[in-house]
Scaffold this motif. Sequence first.
Motif, PDB file in Angstrom:
ATOM      1  N   PRO A   3       6.900   7.568   0.027  1.00 39.03           N
ATOM      2  CA  PRO A   3       5.590   6.911  -0.011  1.00 39.03           C
ATOM      3  C   PRO A   3       5.203   6.217   1.282  1.00 39.03           C
ATOM      4  O   PRO A   3       4.120   5.626   1.372  1.00 39.03           O
ATOM      5  N   GLY A   4       6.043   6.272   2.310  1.00 41.85           N
ATOM      6  CA  GLY A   4       5.693   5.600   3.548  1.00 41.85           C
ATOM      7  C   GLY A   4       5.771   4.087   3.412  1.00 41.85           C
ATOM      8  O   GLY A   4       6.081   3.545   2.368  1.00 41.85           O
ATOM      9  N   THR A   5       5.476   3.381   4.496  1.00 38.15           N
ATOM     10  CA  THR A   5       5.536   1.919   4.496  1.00 38.15           C
ATOM     11  C   THR A   5       4.217   1.347   4.969  1.00 38.15           C
ATOM     12  O   THR A   5       3.478   1.971   5.731  1.00 38.15           O
ATOM     13  N   ILE A  17       3.175   3.088  -6.693  1.00 44.08           N
ATOM     14  CA  ILE A  17       1.883   3.647  -7.117  1.00 44.08           C
ATOM     15  C   ILE A  17       1.441   4.735  -6.153  1.00 44.08           C
ATOM     16  O   ILE A  17       0.943   5.793  -6.565  1.00 44.08           O
ATOM     17  N   ARG A  18       1.644   4.502  -4.877  1.00 47.76           N
ATOM     18  CA  ARG A  18       1.293   5.527  -3.891  1.00 47.76           C
ATOM     19  C   ARG A  18       2.107   6.799  -4.108  1.00 47.76           C
ATOM     20  O   ARG A  18       1.598   7.922  -3.984  1.00 47.76           O
ATOM     21  N   VAL A  47      -0.397   2.211   1.085  1.00 39.17           N
ATOM     22  CA  VAL A  47      -0.273   1.039   0.282  1.00 39.17           C
ATOM     23  C   VAL A  47       0.117  -0.319   0.794  1.00 39.17           C
ATOM     24  O   VAL A  47       0.038  -0.544   1.891  1.00 39.17           O
ATOM     25  N   PHE A  48       0.600  -1.137  -0.319  1.00 39.29           N
ATOM     26  CA  PHE A  48       1.161  -2.472  -0.134  1.00 39.29           C
ATOM     27  C   PHE A  48       2.066  -2.873  -1.285  1.00 39.29           C
ATOM     28  O   PHE A  48       2.425  -2.099  -2.107  1.00 39.29           O
ATOM     29  N   GLY A  82      -3.377   1.382  -0.437  1.00 42.81           N
ATOM     30  CA  GLY A  82      -3.226   2.379   0.620  1.00 42.81           C
ATOM     31  C   GLY A  82      -3.443   3.806   0.197  1.00 42.81           C
ATOM     32  O   GLY A  82      -2.856   4.719   0.797  1.00 42.81           O
ATOM     33  N   ALA A  83      -4.285   4.059  -0.802  1.00 44.93           N
ATOM     34  CA  ALA A  83      -4.533   5.437  -1.237  1.00 44.93           C
ATOM     35  C   ALA A  83      -5.154   6.244  -0.100  1.00 44.93           C
ATOM     36  O   ALA A  83      -6.115   5.811   0.531  1.00 44.93           O
TER      37      ALA A  83
END
Length: 858
Positions: A151-153, A240-241, A11-12, A198-199
Amino acid sequence: MGIQSIASGAVFGNGDDQGRRPSVYSARGKADGPVRTAVHLLALRDQGHGEAVLSKRDTDRFALMGVSWTDPRAKIQGTIQARARDAETGEWTAWQNLTPYPALLDGNRSGARGSTEPVWMDASDGAEVRVTDGARNGKLPAGLRLDLVDPGTATAGGTSGDLAAEPAAFAQDTTPPTTPGPASTAPQPTIVSRAGWGADESISPEAPEYLPNGNTIKAAFVHHTADANPYDCSESAAIIRAIYTYHVKTSGWKDIGYNFLVDKCGTLFEGRKGGIDQPVYGAHTYGWNSQSTSVAFLGDHNRTSASDASLVSASRLIAYKLGQYGVDPSGTTLLNAGATQKNYFGTSYTQGQDYTFATVSGHRDAYATECPGSLLYGQLGTIRGYASGTVQDLAISSVGGQATKAGSGYQTPGPATVNWSTSTQNALIYKFEVLVDGQVATWSWGHVRSASLTLTGYGDHTVAVRATHTSGKVTASAPVTVTVPGPKTFKPVTPTRLMDTRYGTGVPKAKVGPGGEVVLDVTGNSVVPSTGVGAVVLNVTATNPTSAGYVSVYPNGTDRTSASNLNFTAGKTIPNLVTVPVIDGKVRFHNHAGSVDLIADVTGYYATDTSGSTHVSHGPLRLMDTRYGVGVPKAPVSPQGVVSLPVAGVQGVPSSGVTAVVLNVTATNPTSSSFVSVYPDGTARTSASNLNFTARQTIPNLVIVPVVNGKVDFYNQWGSVDLIADITGYFTSGTEGASHINLGPLRLMDTRYGVGVPKAPVGPQGVVSLPVAGVQGVPSSGVTAVVLNVTATNPTSSSFVSVYPDGTARTSASNLNFTSGLTIPNLVIVPVVNGKVDFYNQWGSVDLIADITGYFTK
């Protein structure tokens, strides 16, 4: 049981810090590809008696949490609560209630699990859970576990760019799908794509599904994600991710459940894949997914109302999606129940039967859930209103630029700036269009309130503004009339006095005070007709001024500009020729400071047809100088003396067909106060004067005088005076001349402030070149001459200024003669060469001002 880690991706985010500390999940840039995520699994311990727990413990980093169990059909009747430890502060959150999703919300899929709605906790490193079935000897479903999503960065491949820079902007997708969805009655808003947040498409490899029954969307359901903790908009993509990862990896769904999502800053996000413009089958509203779409608001809206930015964006999305199928967002629709159940209010639905819903409904209208939260549910009316509204109170407030007010409409040489207003907020307006004669001349986005354009074609034009609401509905303002005056031909008349404030001629008998104005009827008299007049030529004289000041002469019913026609000092008598447009048969005289008497003598007018004469630029050339015997005998003109100057057939002026000449006349060496009248030879002299002066004063004035017998006459009242006359053009009854176009008055040059030319006085023997073609509404080509009101001010010595065509040799002719400290104006009609005119100063230094009042064109 040890912690398991399941790799996945997504994502973002956009920027809205809202006073919160930066988060590890904040993202200012849009992801170029999938951002790696992880799901950590922690088994709950069955305590017996229908209770299970996960004791307080350390965990790997996570941001979203939810509880799941093996059998998707199994239900937990009691409570499911969880809390987390903030990874930075070490503080534990309050207990959060987790609500179970409906069973098999995304169908009976292999690997599907029962699960709660997830909750966003931000960066955390500890967790605790407690579950009860609500019965003393109850039994909980097997396989209870806590699912923690990291969700990571976006640093894993994102690129810079503020995704919240213009959340209200609109843009059509430049890469249309293979089979585009139906066109909508509303514009498509900007929506962040799945790639944008970033899906990781590898965790959801199945092809998308589309609505059955003709792929028709009949309603839009509004949800909230029920995230209990506040969030920053820069974390939206991570949230959202995380939801996407949870829906797929925890609940076992094929994809994220919602069709679209919106954050509190108003940024819209694509949810379930399949195409923004397509009727994608989601997993959001149990029993009603086959005929609807959805938008989920990030956050818990039982606790807080949704922001106006999010309501606006959601309404735009809903208007677009329902508009694809001709559905009114403020109306109702029939939906066929896909399951037998009750809603939040206890209404029963039976599978296979039709029920009436608002086309924009909340999740709780369809299912027994608090979603979309009590506060957001109360805002559904606002969403419907936004999604179906119109632009309100749209009106043109003014037309400016080079356009001026003219009666009930406006007048311009072509360029105009249209200004408008509306009570509707910018974010609900898709675009504005300015219509000229029913056609779109220019357009702008919804936050703009003015537009510049150029009207072409002489005559009246109808100008209106049309607005498109984000709902797709169009509103138009009431039109205004903007006139582009056509070419005019000149009709000279015997100089006739129309106004004298000293004696009450034409206006009341009284000086014009500071800031005062007088209005003079200039048409319908003995010399100027009542109709067909586009402009009048007046010799205006200011006399008996009590202080330094200036007078502006302008059309009645129009806005006065900064331009002036006569600049004077206390006790001085100053004349100047003025060409002023006529709108309603009247012109206005405005005095800036002190009090002053004003005199106006008409010398001709411009007809709006071709019955008059056309202008031929000629000179400047000296025709007369009584000091040296040029054109007439060498001698001052005595008291009550008259000299007759031949003009036809002289210095290149034709011997026939000349109806009037344009002369710059200068009076010098007067022995007493007096006045000079210039009039057609062989006619009776009237009371009109052209130059009024005092002893030893040198003063110029432009004169347009009819030609009779091929001559013009010069009369001096008192004392003796030398007279100089330079020709700058003539009017002819033939077709070889140019027609006049009104323009301004508009300031083209001011050496005091660097307007049009560099900021500096013009020094001795100095020349400044002023571009006039293509400036302030003057055409870039086809202009034969311009009409300028030129003022000399702050002269350091006696001198003269010559105005002549650029690129030509300057002659001995002058336009302004002045003495040290004197401010003096004069009208100049000067040919245009190379698109410029030049200004020459002989001695000392002087500041020069030039206001354009019109031009001649073939």
